[in-house]
Design a protein around this motif. Structure first.
Motif, mmCIF file in Angstrom:
data_model
loop_
_atom_site.group_PDB
_atom_site.id
_atom_site.type_symbol
_atom_site.label_atom_id
_atom_site.label_comp_id
_atom_site.label_asym_id
_atom_site.label_seq_id
_atom_site.Cartn_x
_atom_site.Cartn_y
_atom_site.Cartn_z
ATOM 1 N N ARG A 1 -79.774 -47.079 37.233
ATOM 2 C CA ARG A 1 -79.681 -48.186 38.182
ATOM 3 C C ARG A 1 -80.219 -49.480 37.576
ATOM 4 N NH1 ARG A 1 -82.066 -47.454 43.912
ATOM 5 N NH2 ARG A 1 -80.866 -49.378 44.175
ATOM 6 N N ARG A 2 -81.350 -49.406 36.885
ATOM 7 C CA ARG A 2 -81.904 -50.624 36.285
ATOM 8 C C ARG A 2 -80.969 -51.167 35.210
ATOM 9 N NH1 ARG A 2 -86.074 -53.907 36.075
ATOM 10 N NH2 ARG A 2 -87.130 -52.753 37.733
ATOM 11 N N ARG A 3 -80.434 -50.293 34.377
ATOM 12 C CA ARG A 3 -79.522 -50.740 33.320
ATOM 13 C C ARG A 3 -78.292 -51.413 33.938
ATOM 14 N NH1 ARG A 3 -78.609 -46.203 31.247
ATOM 15 N NH2 ARG A 3 -76.538 -45.796 32.141
ATOM 16 N N GLU A 4 -77.734 -50.806 34.986
ATOM 17 C CA GLU A 4 -76.547 -51.368 35.621
ATOM 18 C C GLU A 4 -76.871 -52.653 36.379
ATOM 19 O OE1 GLU A 4 -73.545 -50.566 35.181
ATOM 20 O OE2 GLU A 4 -73.725 -48.648 34.165
ATOM 21 N N ALA A 5 -78.049 -52.722 36.994
ATOM 22 C CA ALA A 5 -78.440 -53.938 37.694
ATOM 23 C C ALA A 5 -78.592 -55.101 36.718
ATOM 24 C CB ALA A 5 -79.744 -53.710 38.457
ATOM 25 N N VAL B 1 -82.635 -59.225 39.413
ATOM 26 C CA VAL B 1 -82.491 -57.799 39.117
ATOM 27 C C VAL B 1 -83.308 -56.978 40.109
ATOM 28 C CG1 VAL B 1 -82.987 -55.987 37.432
ATOM 29 C CG2 VAL B 1 -81.924 -58.129 36.691
ATOM 30 N N GLU B 2 -84.515 -57.420 40.405
ATOM 31 C CA GLU B 2 -85.352 -56.693 41.358
ATOM 32 C C GLU B 2 -84.724 -56.706 42.752
ATOM 33 O OE1 GLU B 2 -87.917 -54.771 40.725
ATOM 34 O OE2 GLU B 2 -87.572 -55.245 38.600
ATOM 35 N N ASP B 3 -84.085 -57.814 43.125
ATOM 36 C CA ASP B 3 -83.400 -57.861 44.422
ATOM 37 C C ASP B 3 -82.279 -56.825 44.484
ATOM 38 O OD1 ASP B 3 -84.900 -59.792 45.689
ATOM 39 O OD2 ASP B 3 -83.624 -61.461 45.057
#
Length: 467
Positions: A136-140, A161-163
């Motif tokens: 998820r982080r990589r895709e965000a 990204v955090e949003d």
């Protein structure tokens, strides 16, 4: 000029109220920004999201709670723009709790129609929102990077990204599989609220061409600005430029198309006793813009307007809105009493022919007909006139497009000449051939070449013969 307005701001998919912080800082005292989290995002991430109507309900409740005492505007970026359009329709339909809307600011807006997104990419975005944290982080990160025309400020990038990561997965999927695909074209219709539309030149799906084809036809009073080198996240990418555009918009909201002014000599003749009172009343009525009903879809009206600009160009600062007048005529069922038997009734013939022309533009150039330049539009109209457009299942057959285009040209000229400004443009003075007392006000007596009656003031300065 709008005094002390409030700007309610609605973010893009995966964004939050924090998205608008750079723009709010740039606008400063010009207006007060009230940024809202849509259901499922930001501080509202505990909500599961919903369809466009549900999001509009949420925003309407927040606006009522804020209770702005003066005029207010609503800005929407991407997903937020579609919600803003739905709210504007409520206001124009008379929602008592939302009085005071003075303008729309639509940034890379999701249009009233389903979004033009590749299905493969949609499904990929649906899939990764439920993946493991690392994926998820990589895709965000990739999502934010891909939607910006150039790298964002590092703090803005990290915050965005955090949003995305704190978005409710149900809300994320509800938009991609539901809201983005909802068709609001019929419900939105054509809005009269002034609108500033800004698109990023590097925005792949919702850039300038998409806005011209899918959003602008729904806005009777709009200004469209293109931000060069910019992608989809306009409030983060160009807050300073965007603030300047909004300030200009506040100072001078776009108006309806300016109608042409009558030359003083023609206006004087029209008001003189040489013009029959019934004729004068008819001419004045013809100067009034029709207020409906209409029958063409907004997309067809936009294509018709672009066609008419090529078929019958009008010089000067104002022009007769031929498309609006023809659309009203089609809806009224009036006309000259005949049509080609091979064509369907006029309203269906126009809608289908304009759809055929627009489809040919997309097949040939990858853009809607109104978004093409004049040369490309002329080339397609030449193909229509000669029966060389491709056939469509629900369109007009290529050989019948020649009949429709002939009708269009005749209708354009008739509509233009019915307006007093059209008569003035060709120097026609025949309206003054006799007033209510025709016996004491005979018409033309001078029959020689370029001979002018004493009452004929020159309407056209550039020609010797004004008849």
């Amino acid at each position: 000029m709008i005094d002390h307005p409030v700007l309610f701001c609605l973010h893009f998919l995966g964004g939050s109220a924090r998205t608008w912080r750079p723009l709010a800082e740039q606008l400063g005292p010009t207006l007060r920004c009230v940024a809202l989290d849509l259901p499922g995002f930001g501080d509202e991430a505990h909500r599961p999201g919903g369809d466009v109507a549900a999001m509009a309900d949420h925003v309407a409740a927040r606006i009522r709670a804020e209770a702005p005492t003066g005029p207010w505007l609503i800005a929407g970026n991407s997903m937020g723009a579609k919600v803003a359009l739905a709210l504007a329709r409520r206001v124009e339909d008379g929602d008592e709790g939302l009085k005071g809307l003075a303008g729309l600011v639509l940034l890379a807006g999701s249009p009233p129609s389903p979004e033009p997104m590749a299905e493969e990419r949609r499904q990929a975005m649906v899939a990764w929102i439920d993946a493991d944290p690392e994926t998820r982080r990589r895709e965000a990160e990739a999502f934010v990077t891909a939607n910006a025309g150039a790298p964002l400020d590092p703090e803005d990038h990290a915050r965005t990204v955090e949003d995305v990561l704190r978005a409710n997965p149900q809300a994320w999927k509800a938009w991609l599989t539901g809201g983005a695909n909802e068709d609001w074209r019929g419900r939105i219709g054509t809005l009269s609220t002034p609108a500033l539309v800004v698109s990023g030149a590097e925005d792949g799906d919702l850039g300038p061409e998409a806005q011209a084809a899918l959003t602008l036809p729904h806005l009777a009073r709009h200004r469209h600005a293109v931000a060069l080198g910019t992608g989809h996240l306009l409030p983060l990418e160009r807050p300073e430029d965007l603030a300047a555009l909004i300030r200009d918009f506040l100072a001078a909201p776009p108006q309806t198309a300016e109608t042409p002014a009558l030359p003083p000599a023609f206006a004087a003749l029209m008001g003189s006793d040489r013009v029959n009172s019934r004729l004068r009343a008819t001419l004045r009525e013809r100067m009034r813009e029709p207020d409906g009903p209409f029958c063409l879809s907004p997309e067809a009206r936009a294509t018709l307007s672009a066609c008419l600009d090529r078929v019958l160009p009008q010089d000067g600062s104002g022009k007769i809105d031929l498309a609006r007048r023809i659309d009203a005529r089609l809806a009224s069922g009036t006309g000259d009493g005949w049509r080609y038997a091979s064509l369907p009734p006029d309203p269906q013939a126009y809608e289908r022919a304009l759809r055929t022309l627009d489809a040919a533009a997309r097949a040939t150039h990858g853009s809607a007909f109104p978004a093409l330049d004049g040369a490309d539009q002329d080339a397609l109209l030449d193909r229509a006139a000669s029966g060389r457009l491709p056939a469509l299942p629900d369109g007009i057959a290529p050989e019948l497009m020649t009949c429709w285009f002939e009708e269009l040209r005749g209708e354009a000229v008739r509509t233009w000449l019915a307006h007093p400004a059209g008569l003035a443009a060709i120097g026609f003075t025949g309206i003054g051939a006799g007033g209510d007392d025709a016996e004491s006000l005979p018409g033309y007596r001078q029959t020689g070449l370029n001979a002018r009656e004493p009452w004929e003031a020159p309407i056209l300065e550039s020609t010797g013969d004004a008849r």
